[in-house]
Design an enzyme around this catalytic site. Structure first.
Site, PDB file in Angstrom:
ATOM      1  N   SER A  12       0.816  -1.316  -0.105  1.00 34.03           N
ATOM      2  CA  SER A  12       0.008   0.048   0.182  1.00 34.03           C
ATOM      3  C   SER A  12       0.849   1.132   0.081  1.00 34.03           C
ATOM      4  O   SER A  12       2.125   1.139   0.378  1.00 34.03           O
ATOM      5  CB  SER A  12      -0.737   0.126   1.178  1.00 34.03           C
ATOM      6  OG  SER A  12      -0.206   0.249   2.344  1.00 34.03           O
ATOM      7  N   GLY A  13       0.210   2.388  -0.473  1.00 39.72           N
ATOM      8  CA  GLY A  13       1.063   3.632  -0.288  1.00 39.72           C
ATOM      9  C   GLY A  13       0.305   4.621   0.722  1.00 39.72           C
ATOM     10  O   GLY A  13      -0.998   4.234   0.788  1.00 39.72           O
ATOM     11  N   ASP A 217      12.681   3.208   2.015  1.00 40.31           N
ATOM     12  CA  ASP A 217      11.884   3.347   3.130  1.00 40.31           C
ATOM     13  C   ASP A 217      12.514   2.754   4.421  1.00 40.31           C
ATOM     14  O   ASP A 217      12.392   3.455   5.538  1.00 40.31           O
ATOM     15  CB  ASP A 217      10.738   2.451   2.961  1.00 40.31           C
ATOM     16  CG  ASP A 217      10.650   1.072   2.553  1.00 40.31           C
ATOM     17  OD1 ASP A 217      11.637   0.713   2.343  1.00 40.31           O
ATOM     18  OD2 ASP A 217       9.536   0.562   2.066  1.00 40.31           O
ATOM     19  N   THR A 218      13.339   2.032   4.524  1.00 38.32           N
ATOM     20  CA  THR A 218      14.185   1.520   5.646  1.00 38.32           C
ATOM     21  C   THR A 218      14.967   2.568   6.073  1.00 38.32           C
ATOM     22  O   THR A 218      15.078   2.837   7.526  1.00 38.32           O
ATOM     23  CB  THR A 218      14.963   0.275   5.263  1.00 38.32           C
ATOM     24  OG1 THR A 218      13.990  -0.916   4.886  1.00 38.32           O
ATOM     25  CG2 THR A 218      15.348  -0.256   6.521  1.00 38.32           C
TER      26      THR A 218
END
Length: 451
Positions: A12-13, A217-218
């Site tokens: 998902s965003g 994102d990490t």
């Protein structure tokens, strides 16, 4: 000040609004949208146009802010021609085109990456590059469509298998040896910003600036780990789990290579020394096959059952989409174990197997890096799973601090805020998270389940 964080995950965003003051950060959700891959003629693609539309819809709902930032998963990319047009939808890392790759081609002492068959460099060797002029990682691609600016943000570039982790530049000798065209790799950038295009501003109803953040994102999630000192491990837990420690320099020893640890770049020149673990993907696929039952009820039941079976979450059979409950049963049969009986036992098997994998990764990260670990910070969507957090504390023998849930979005927004002079270094950003985020601590206790 108000900032907008676009956080694109594998399922998902999210477009989040972050209101940041010198003493607190408040995060609210403006828009959430699904990220559904599409299989066309046997190839699994990301629906990049739907993702882009989801970003635009979210920015419109969020309204004006000081700036926006974009982060996403790693390794995947889009190719553009000389006119700046996308050449086909990006291929999903779970596509089978790299499934038969079993040996690394990028030297560990250069890239510092663990072996994964779907790393960018392996995908490129299965790619037709005729007519390709530019490669853009997913967040750089969305940023290009918003601003017209081309570049390769460093934290995501470091996941490609084409980045020299010591020289901090593209590994040009490797690029040449593999016969890849140098032209497709754009300049690596650390901090850049620019206004959205006029047509984008017209569609949004306002103009804003896109600030380059830690676009993996990490890397953004690790920024928001509420650690008070250096002796911590982190687990960024979502579809994937990334388990490791934060270091000032990479670890490029042969022992590290054999342990399949990766050295990815973080904010401010830090190194995210970690191992990828399959994560909640296995559970997500089970829930899909079971037609999405009540997860809270299922977790409550799983907390009461006992299961002896343990799976290896990183077994290749669990990578592609499919009937995950059947694959768990087949794995147990193949390894001489009694398969779980029923849904609750299957969930318990998955979560205790993940916790054991986390425990091994934390122990290995501390041993190989020489960095003692006193506490484990589990951030991301998995921090809401109390059973997983409790099992992880038991598996590691360390306190587990769970939260924040939206760590990637928080880290994204904090880097934007620093670009505006609102916050300072990593320690100051983490202090702000500690004072603002809801977290819960799980203390270790003796366990009565498989070792």
């Amino acid at each position: 000040m108000r900032f907008t964080a676009v956080d694109l995950g594998a399922s998902s965003g999210r477009v989040m609004i972050a209101d940041i003051t010198p003493g607190a950060i408040e995060l609210t959700e403006a828009h959430r949208f699904p990220n559904r891959p599409v299989r066309v003629a046997g190839t699994l693609h990301w629906d990049i146009l739907a993702l882009h539309q989801g970003v635009l819809d979210g920015l419109r709902k969020a309204g004006p802010a000081e700036s926006a930032g974009i982060d996403s998963w790693a390794v995947d990319y889009g190719l553009f021609d000389a006119a700046g047009r996308l050449i086909g939808n990006p291929v999903h890392y779970r596509d089978s085109r790299t499934a038969d790759i079993t040996e690394r081609i990028d030297p560990y002492e250069v890239t510092g990456l663990q072996f994964l068959p779907f790393t960018t460099v392996n995908q490129l060797l299965r790619e037709r590059l005729d007519g390709a002029e530019t490669l853009l990682m997913i967040p750089d691609l969305i940023g290009y469509w918003l601003t017209g600016r081309i570049g390769a943000e460093r934290t995501n570039a470091s996941t490609t298998g084409l980045y020299d982790v010591t020289r901090r530049d593209w590994a040009w000798d490797l690029v040449d040896r593999l016969g890849l065209p140098r032209r497709i790799l754009p300049p690596i950038t650390d901090a850049a910003s620019g206004p959205v295009r006029d047509d984008v501003a017209a569609e949004l109803g306002y103009s804003t600036v896109v600030t380059q953040v830690a676009s993996h994102d990490t890397a953004s999630a690790v920024v928001a780990v509420p650690a008070a000192g250096p002796h911590f491990a982190y687990i960024s837990c979502g579809t994937w789990s990334l388990v490791g420690v934060e270091l000032p320099e990479p670890v490029l020893t042969e022992e590290s290579r054999l342990a399949n640890f990766t050295n990815e770049t973080g904010v401010d020149g830090t190194v995210r020394y970690l191992r990828n673990v399959m994560g909640l993907w296995i559970l997500q696929e089970c829930l899909r096959v079971w037609d999405h039952p009540d997860l809270e009820a299922l977790l409550a039941e799983a907390g009461k059952v006992r299961v002896e079976a343990v799976i290896d979450p990183d077994d290749p059979s669990f990578l592609p989409p499919g009937d995950m409950p059947a694959r768990i049963g087949a794995y147990c049969a193949r390894t001489g174990q009694r398969p779980p009986e029923g849904r609750a036992q299957a969930v318990r098997c998955i979560l205790q197997s993940l916790a054991l994998a986390y425990g091994r990764a934390v122990d290995d990260a501390a041993r190989l890096s020489g960095r003692p670990v006193e506490v484990v910070h589990l951030v991301g969507g998995g921090s809401r799973n109390a059973l997983l957090c409790r099992l992880t504390a038991e598996a590691t023998g360390l306190p587990v601090v769970a939260g924040p849930v939206e760590a990637a979005a928080l880290g994204n927004a904090l880097v934007q805020a620093r670009a505006r002079g609102l916050v300072g270094d990593l320690a100051e950003m983490r202090d702000l998270v500690r004072r603002s985020a809801d977290v819960r601590t799980y203390e270790p206790r003796g366990r009565e389940w498989p070792q």
